[in-house]
Write a protein that holds these residues in place. Structure first.
Motif, PDB file in Angstrom:
ATOM      1  N   TRP A   1       3.272  10.478  -9.606  1.00  0.00           N
ATOM      2  CA  TRP A   1       2.573  10.632 -10.884  1.00  0.00           C
ATOM      3  C   TRP A   1       1.882  11.987 -10.996  1.00  0.00           C
ATOM      4  CZ3 TRP A   1      -2.524  11.367 -12.389  1.00  0.00           C
ATOM      5  CH2 TRP A   1      -2.795  11.144 -13.722  1.00  0.00           C
ATOM      6  N   HIS A   2       1.422  12.527  -9.877  1.00  0.00           N
ATOM      7  CA  HIS A   2       0.652  13.770  -9.902  1.00  0.00           C
ATOM      8  C   HIS A   2       1.490  14.911 -10.465  1.00  0.00           C
ATOM      9  CE1 HIS A   2      -2.322  12.424  -6.536  1.00  0.00           C
ATOM     10  NE2 HIS A   2      -2.328  11.660  -7.601  1.00  0.00           N
ATOM     11  N   GLY A   3       0.881  15.656 -11.415  1.00  0.00           N
ATOM     12  CA  GLY A   3       1.513  16.858 -11.948  1.00  0.00           C
ATOM     13  C   GLY A   3       2.582  16.546 -12.980  1.00  0.00           C
TER      14      GLY A   3
ATOM     15  N   GLN B   1       0.829  -1.204   0.000  1.00  0.00           N
ATOM     16  CA  GLN B   1       0.000   0.000   0.000  1.00  0.00           C
ATOM     17  C   GLN B   1       0.862   1.252   0.000  1.00  0.00           C
ATOM     18  OE1 GLN B   1      -3.696  -0.248  -0.042  1.00  0.00           O
ATOM     19  NE2 GLN B   1      -2.894   1.551  -1.079  1.00  0.00           N
ATOM     20  N   GLU B   2       1.939   1.248   0.762  1.00  0.00           N
ATOM     21  CA  GLU B   2       2.847   2.398   0.787  1.00  0.00           C
ATOM     22  C   GLU B   2       3.521   2.590  -0.566  1.00  0.00           C
ATOM     23  OE1 GLU B   2       5.471   1.628   4.016  1.00  0.00           O
ATOM     24  OE2 GLU B   2       3.974   2.110   5.567  1.00  0.00           O
ATOM     25  N   ARG B   3       3.874   1.476  -1.224  1.00  0.00           N
ATOM     26  CA  ARG B   3       4.468   1.583  -2.561  1.00  0.00           C
ATOM     27  C   ARG B   3       3.495   2.231  -3.545  1.00  0.00           C
ATOM     28  NH1 ARG B   3       4.016  -0.330  -7.322  1.00  0.00           N
ATOM     29  NH2 ARG B   3       2.256  -1.625  -6.670  1.00  0.00           N
ATOM     30  N   ILE B   4       2.234   1.787  -3.505  1.00  0.00           N
ATOM     31  CA  ILE B   4       1.227   2.346  -4.407  1.00  0.00           C
ATOM     32  C   ILE B   4       1.043   3.838  -4.149  1.00  0.00           C
ATOM     33  CG2 ILE B   4      -1.222   2.284  -5.029  1.00  0.00           C
ATOM     34  CD1 ILE B   4      -1.139  -0.736  -4.325  1.00  0.00           C
ATOM     35  N   ASN B   5       0.945   4.223  -2.882  1.00  0.00           N
ATOM     36  CA  ASN B   5       0.789   5.640  -2.542  1.00  0.00           C
ATOM     37  C   ASN B   5       1.963   6.466  -3.060  1.00  0.00           C
ATOM     38  OD1 ASN B   5      -1.633   5.150  -1.269  1.00  0.00           O
ATOM     39  ND2 ASN B   5      -0.765   5.062   0.782  1.00  0.00           N
TER      40      ASN B   5
ATOM     41  N   GLN C   1      -5.630   8.973  -2.137  1.00  0.00           N
ATOM     42  CA  GLN C   1      -4.894  10.224  -2.280  1.00  0.00           C
ATOM     43  C   GLN C   1      -5.809  11.397  -1.922  1.00  0.00           C
ATOM     44  OE1 GLN C   1      -1.602  10.184  -3.037  1.00  0.00           O
ATOM     45  NE2 GLN C   1      -1.766   7.958  -3.087  1.00  0.00           N
ATOM     46  N   PRO C   2      -5.557  12.113  -0.830  1.00  0.00           N
ATOM     47  CA  PRO C   2      -6.462  13.178  -0.386  1.00  0.00           C
ATOM     48  C   PRO C   2      -6.686  14.267  -1.428  1.00  0.00           C
ATOM     49  CG  PRO C   2      -4.885  12.639   1.341  1.00  0.00           C
ATOM     50  CD  PRO C   2      -4.438  11.907   0.115  1.00  0.00           C
ATOM     51  N   ASP C   3      -5.643  14.647  -2.173  1.00  0.00           N
ATOM     52  CA  ASP C   3      -5.810  15.730  -3.135  1.00  0.00           C
ATOM     53  C   ASP C   3      -6.741  15.333  -4.279  1.00  0.00           C
ATOM     54  OD1 ASP C   3      -3.834  13.909  -3.934  1.00  0.00           O
ATOM     55  OD2 ASP C   3      -2.871  15.373  -5.255  1.00  0.00           O
ATOM     56  N   ARG C   4      -6.692  14.075  -4.686  1.00  0.00           N
ATOM     57  CA  ARG C   4      -7.592  13.611  -5.743  1.00  0.00           C
ATOM     58  C   ARG C   4      -9.034  13.576  -5.240  1.00  0.00           C
ATOM     59  NH1 ARG C   4      -5.783   8.743  -9.285  1.00  0.00           N
ATOM     60  NH2 ARG C   4      -6.421  10.135 -10.945  1.00  0.00           N
ATOM     61  N   LEU C   5      -9.209  13.165  -3.987  1.00  0.00           N
ATOM     62  CA  LEU C   5     -10.550  13.133  -3.415  1.00  0.00           C
ATOM     63  C   LEU C   5     -11.121  14.548  -3.290  1.00  0.00           C
ATOM     64  CD1 LEU C   5     -12.289  10.734  -2.444  1.00  0.00           C
ATOM     65  CD2 LEU C   5     -11.669  11.371  -0.120  1.00  0.00           C
ATOM     66  N   GLU C   6     -10.284  15.500  -2.903  1.00  0.00           N
ATOM     67  CA  GLU C   6     -10.732  16.895  -2.812  1.00  0.00           C
ATOM     68  C   GLU C   6     -11.137  17.427  -4.183  1.00  0.00           C
ATOM     69  OE1 GLU C   6      -7.492  18.911  -1.006  1.00  0.00           O
ATOM     70  OE2 GLU C   6      -7.724  17.910   0.937  1.00  0.00           O
ATOM     71  N   HIS C   7     -10.363  17.085  -5.211  1.00  0.00           N
ATOM     72  CA  HIS C   7     -10.704  17.512  -6.568  1.00  0.00           C
ATOM     73  C   HIS C   7     -12.047  16.924  -6.996  1.00  0.00           C
ATOM     74  CE1 HIS C   7      -9.742  18.616 -10.821  1.00  0.00           C
ATOM     75  NE2 HIS C   7     -10.559  17.597 -11.056  1.00  0.00           N
ATOM     76  N   ALA C   8     -12.239  15.626  -6.735  1.00  0.00           N
ATOM     77  CA  ALA C   8     -13.497  14.970  -7.104  1.00  0.00           C
ATOM     78  C   ALA C   8     -14.676  15.630  -6.407  1.00  0.00           C
ATOM     79  CB  ALA C   8     -13.430  13.488  -6.756  1.00  0.00           C
ATOM     80  N   HIS C   9     -14.506  15.925  -5.117  1.00  0.00           N
ATOM     81  CA  HIS C   9     -15.579  16.547  -4.337  1.00  0.00           C
ATOM     82  C   HIS C   9     -15.931  17.915  -4.903  1.00  0.00           C
ATOM     83  CE1 HIS C   9     -17.143  17.656  -0.032  1.00  0.00           C
ATOM     84  NE2 HIS C   9     -18.083  17.670  -0.951  1.00  0.00           N
TER      85      HIS C   9
ATOM     86  N   HIS D   1     -11.479   1.243 -11.668  1.00  0.00           N
ATOM     87  CA  HIS D   1     -10.913   1.597 -12.971  1.00  0.00           C
ATOM     88  C   HIS D   1      -9.404   1.759 -12.843  1.00  0.00           C
ATOM     89  CE1 HIS D   1     -14.902   2.648 -14.879  1.00  0.00           C
ATOM     90  NE2 HIS D   1     -15.210   2.522 -13.595  1.00  0.00           N
ATOM     91  N   THR D   2      -8.668   0.899 -13.537  1.00  0.00           N
ATOM     92  CA  THR D   2      -7.196   0.837 -13.486  1.00  0.00           C
ATOM     93  C   THR D   2      -6.689   0.871 -12.051  1.00  0.00           C
ATOM     94  OG1 THR D   2      -6.967   3.246 -13.896  1.00  0.00           O
ATOM     95  CG2 THR D   2      -6.877   1.781 -15.804  1.00  0.00           C
ATOM     96  N   VAL D   3      -7.343   0.094 -11.207  1.00  0.00           N
ATOM     97  CA  VAL D   3      -6.924  -0.057  -9.805  1.00  0.00           C
ATOM     98  C   VAL D   3      -6.131  -1.349  -9.626  1.00  0.00           C
ATOM     99  CG1 VAL D   3      -7.737  -0.452  -7.446  1.00  0.00           C
ATOM    100  CG2 VAL D   3      -8.795   1.323  -8.860  1.00  0.00           C
ATOM    101  N   PHE D   4      -6.661  -2.465 -10.107  1.00  0.00           N
ATOM    102  CA  PHE D   4      -6.000  -3.753  -9.877  1.00  0.00           C
ATOM    103  C   PHE D   4      -4.624  -3.820 -10.531  1.00  0.00           C
ATOM    104  CE2 PHE D   4     -10.136  -4.923  -8.414  1.00  0.00           C
ATOM    105  CZ  PHE D   4      -9.926  -5.960  -7.521  1.00  0.00           C
ATOM    106  N   SER D   5      -4.463  -3.203 -11.694  1.00  0.00           N
ATOM    107  CA  SER D   5      -3.147  -3.234 -12.348  1.00  0.00           C
ATOM    108  C   SER D   5      -2.099  -2.469 -11.559  1.00  0.00           C
ATOM    109  CB  SER D   5      -3.246  -2.666 -13.769  1.00  0.00           C
ATOM    110  OG  SER D   5      -3.784  -1.362 -13.747  1.00  0.00           O
ATOM    111  N   SER D   6      -2.521  -1.578 -10.678  1.00  0.00           N
ATOM    112  CA  SER D   6      -1.578  -0.838  -9.838  1.00  0.00           C
ATOM    113  C   SER D   6      -1.140  -1.643  -8.627  1.00  0.00           C
ATOM    114  CB  SER D   6      -2.217   0.478  -9.371  1.00  0.00           C
ATOM    115  OG  SER D   6      -2.540   1.306 -10.456  1.00  0.00           O
TER     116      SER D   6
END
Length: 232
Positions: A17-19, A7-11, A91-99, A127-132
């Motif tokens: 990846w962001h930006g 989980q830490e590796r994925i995070n 990822q908190p920033d992605r969740l904030e963007h979605a909200h 969506h493209t979760v399991f491959s990560s």
């Protein structure tokens, strides 16, 4: 590798990846991204009426790893009620963007599916979760959680890669064998779509008809799939 380490590796990978150039490569206005989005919408518009039904207003759904909320907004555009939808993200920033960019009423959750009740939704998507997720045990655990929150008669939806990316060691394909092992059911749908991204980027400079013909006539060139499985 432990689940926590994975989980830490994925995070870490997603924070990198962001930006920057990576984000620009997947910008919404790029021709190949527009074509990918259109191909996915066509497949979903065919599968959803055949699975959860044509009227989405009563459908309760969770999108795992919801990112910027694009899939949930698609469901709302097609008639789903925001109050019936939820998105989870690590990822908190992605969740904030979605909200900030989605209609009020959607439930946003930072974390896993632990807080969601058993048999509580009609559709759970990733969506493209399991491959990560490179760790097999973590993949299996997520699949089990998705099955747990589905009511009998509900559907899982997976959009992901069917091939490995030799240039990206942080992703791994999702095989047909895994899909059947994760969600053993007789009622399922599998559709391939989208030209492999390197090919799509090259062909984006050419007339639209050529990539569309290749995608239609040469199935092995399709790098992604949508898989839906019904919980009997």
């Amino acid at each position: 590798m432990s689940n926590q380490a994975e989980q830490e590796r994925i995070n870490h990978v997603y924070r990198q990846w962001h930006g920057g150039a990576a984000l620009d490569r997947y910008a919404w206005h790029r021709p190949e991204i527009v074509r990918q989005a259109a191909a996915r919408a066509r497949v979903l518009a065919a599968l959803l009426p055949a699975t959860v039904g044509r009227d989405l207003s009563a459908v309760r759904a969770i999108d795992i790893g919801c990112g910027n909320g694009a899939f949930l907004r698609q469901l709302i555009d097609w008639g789903a009620l925001p109050a019936h939808l939820a998105g989870t993200e690590l990822q908190p920033d992605r969740l904030e963007h979605a909200h900030a960019h989605t209609a009020p009423g959607v439930r946003w959750h930072l974390g896993q599916l632990d807080d969601f009740a058993d048999a509580s939704v009609d559709l759970v998507s990733a969506h493209t979760v399991f491959s990560s997720i490179l760790d097999e045990d973590l993949r299996r655990a997520l699949a089990a959680q998705m099955w747990r929150v589905l009511r009998p008669g509900g559907w899982t939806m997976i959009f992901d890669f069917r091939y490995d990316n030799p240039r990206n060691p942080n992703v791994r394909k999702v095989s047909d064998v895994e899909l059947l092992r994760f969600w053993p059911t007789e009622t399922r749908h599998y559709r391939t779509l989208v030209l492999a991204p390197p090919l799509g980027r090259v062909l984006a400079r050419l007339p639209r008809l050529l990539p569309e013909l290749l995608e239609t006539l040469v199935p092995p060139l399709r790098s992604h799939f949508v898989y839906m499985a019904k919980k009997e």
